[in-house]
Design a protein around this motif. Structure first.
Motif: not given
Length: 215
Positions: A111-127
């Motif tokens: 689950p923490e992978i999904l959360v990390e991905a959401i935060i990083k993509v929201a800030h403009g990164a590709t995950y």
């Protein structure tokens, strides 16, 4: 205080969406603002609510996740979409990125992978899910990169191809994708023509060759 990351959930399983909501509700900086079970509705809702992130399943009834990603990104090139899928094949990731998504996480991830991905993509990164990313680095050396023959398939054709080589019948595919039997049968004929094969066995060999199926 930073504004919350607003999220739209797109998954045809209500239980999965409920699990997402419960998980994301634990984070003060993330808020689920919309959800739907179909790609067509996702495109319509996106225009209305403009979420920061769309978490998009790829196996959807109707137009399918890949096509929905293309439609949303066609309307808003700055849309940030995170694919969340059962498929862990690098080729599926490539197709999703080509469609316009900014990240890819599998449903088997923690689950923490999904959360990390959401935060990083929201800030403009590709995950990209770390397990898949490591295989994508190695794969080109073994197989000439993304197989051009499979890139000739449309998003829906690729969905059907994947289901076929995993053993689904035409009728089962029609039921799963909410399409008519004759529509799927026509897709199958077109897929075979594009790939230059005549039988299901030849399609399966192609899938093994390009890592879509594992031996």
């Amino acid at each position: 205080m930073m504004a919350k990351i607003t999220v739209m959930l797109v998954d045809d399983h209500a239980v999965v969406r409920a699990g997402h909501r419960m998980l994301l509700s634990q984070y003060d900086n993330i808020a689920v603002m919309a959800e739907t079970a179909r790609g067509e509705e996702a495109c319509q809702i996106f225009v209305t609510v403009r979420p920061d992130i769309v978490v998009m399943d790829l196996n959807l009834p109707g137009i399918g996740g890949l096509a929905a990603i293309r439609r949303i990104c066609g309307r808003d090139p700055h849309a940030r979409i995170l694919a969340f899928s059962v498929h862990d094949e690098p080729l599926y990731v490539t197709r999703a990125l080509e469609a316009g998504c900014k990240g890819y996480v599998t449903k088997s991830s923690a689950p923490e992978i999904l959360v990390e991905a959401i935060i990083k993509v929201a800030h403009g990164a590709t995950y990209i899910d770390p397990d898949i990313a490591s295989r994508m680095v190695v794969q080109p050396a073994a197989g000439n990169g993304s197989p051009a023959i499979l890139t000739t398939l449309t998003a829906r054709e690729f969905d059907i191809f994947h289901l076929l080589v995993n053993g689904s019948t035409t009728r089962e595919i029609a039921e799963e994708l909410c399409l008519g039997y004759k529509t799927v049968a026509n897709y199958v004929t077109l897929i075979k023509s594009k790939l230059g094969v005549n039988t299901a066995a030849e399609m399966t060999r192609l899938a093994y060759q390009y890592g879509i199926l594992k031996s």
